[in-house]
Design a protein around this motif. Sequence first.
Motif, mmCIF file in Angstrom:
data_model
loop_
_atom_site.group_PDB
_atom_site.id
_atom_site.type_symbol
_atom_site.label_atom_id
_atom_site.label_comp_id
_atom_site.label_asym_id
_atom_site.label_seq_id
_atom_site.Cartn_x
_atom_site.Cartn_y
_atom_site.Cartn_z
ATOM 1 N N UNK A 187 41.309 35.633 50.187
ATOM 2 C CA UNK A 187 41.013 36.901 50.511
ATOM 3 C C UNK A 187 41.525 37.565 51.401
ATOM 4 N N UNK A 188 41.838 36.971 52.414
ATOM 5 C CA UNK A 188 43.198 37.753 53.343
ATOM 6 C C UNK A 188 44.406 38.232 52.439
ATOM 7 N N UNK A 200 40.115 45.039 46.671
ATOM 8 C CA UNK A 200 39.402 46.304 46.813
ATOM 9 C C UNK A 200 39.984 47.342 45.989
ATOM 10 N N UNK A 201 41.053 47.234 45.345
ATOM 11 C CA UNK A 201 41.548 48.202 44.195
ATOM 12 C C UNK A 201 40.799 47.958 42.911
ATOM 13 N N UNK A 202 40.271 46.580 42.694
ATOM 14 C CA UNK A 202 39.661 46.004 41.633
ATOM 15 C C UNK A 202 38.347 46.828 41.419
ATOM 16 N N UNK A 214 37.263 49.068 43.214
ATOM 17 C CA UNK A 214 37.273 50.668 43.286
ATOM 18 C C UNK A 214 37.417 51.343 41.807
ATOM 19 N N UNK A 215 38.257 50.600 41.113
ATOM 20 C CA UNK A 215 38.583 51.061 39.693
ATOM 21 C C UNK A 215 37.480 50.851 38.955
ATOM 22 N N UNK A 216 36.737 49.701 38.982
ATOM 23 C CA UNK A 216 35.299 49.245 38.397
ATOM 24 C C UNK A 216 34.290 50.174 38.684
ATOM 25 N N UNK A 217 34.128 50.794 40.161
ATOM 26 C CA UNK A 217 32.992 51.734 40.413
ATOM 27 C C UNK A 217 33.464 53.163 39.911
ATOM 28 N N UNK A 218 34.640 53.527 39.825
ATOM 29 C CA UNK A 218 35.114 54.810 39.187
ATOM 30 C C UNK A 218 34.696 54.866 37.701
#
Length: 263
Positions: free
Chosen positions: A42-43, A50-52, A54-58
């Motif tokens: 994860x680190x 996070x980007x993945x 964010x794209x999914x939420x958008x």
Amino acid sequence: MKKPADHDPSLHPAVVACALIAAAVIMLASLTGDGKSLEAWVNRYQTLITGFFAVGAAYLTVWQMRKTDAESERRHRELASLQMRADRLRMERASNPQLADLRACVQSVDLLCNETMKAPEGRVFTSYLTGEWAPPKPNEWAFQLSALQKELTEILARPQFEAGEALFHGELAERVFGLRRETLTIGPTLGEAIQHLSEEFPSEESEFRFGEWYRENGELALIKYVVHCSISLPGVIAGMEFVAREYEVEAFHNRLRPSPGRW
């Protein structure tokens, strides 16, 4: 009819779910292959993760907005359809049977001009004012004109006709206003003529007063009204037919085409 799959908003969540599952599989495979701990993985990939998401939420936000817009558009079309249906019914009631009755009035005007008054073709006012033409005695045509005036008064005062006037274009509305105004204005003049002509044994004084009034005011006013009807009625009919076609309304009977150029 059902929409194609690529335009069906209900399929979008499935696409997102497949993407999430694929991402999870890749993550597990990555963890298994490297043998590293989850925390280290994860680190290492936290920016990508996070980007993945964010794209999914958008994507989900855009999908929900599109769904809301589609629903709003559907409701707008339904409301517009209901409004158009109401206007179409209003125009249908305004046209039937008023258009047929107005065509009959045009026939009455033509009959009055051709057979009763024997009005000349062309410039009636000029012929009248110069003395080249004079209408017959009023008792031969005033009753016929009075019947026409009463018929027009009744047609133009019908509630369904007045309700449909809100749909008329500017020129048609002006023609209807002018025809109604002239029809109401000539009423007292026609009424006075009919009252005298209906007397079975008028006195000499009554005959003299009526003759003076008729020569000074009555005859010219009645001729002007006949001329106005001969011009306005075909224009009103043509305008109503045009509006009826716009609202896809079928009017009774075919359009009457009066002989052009009389006035």
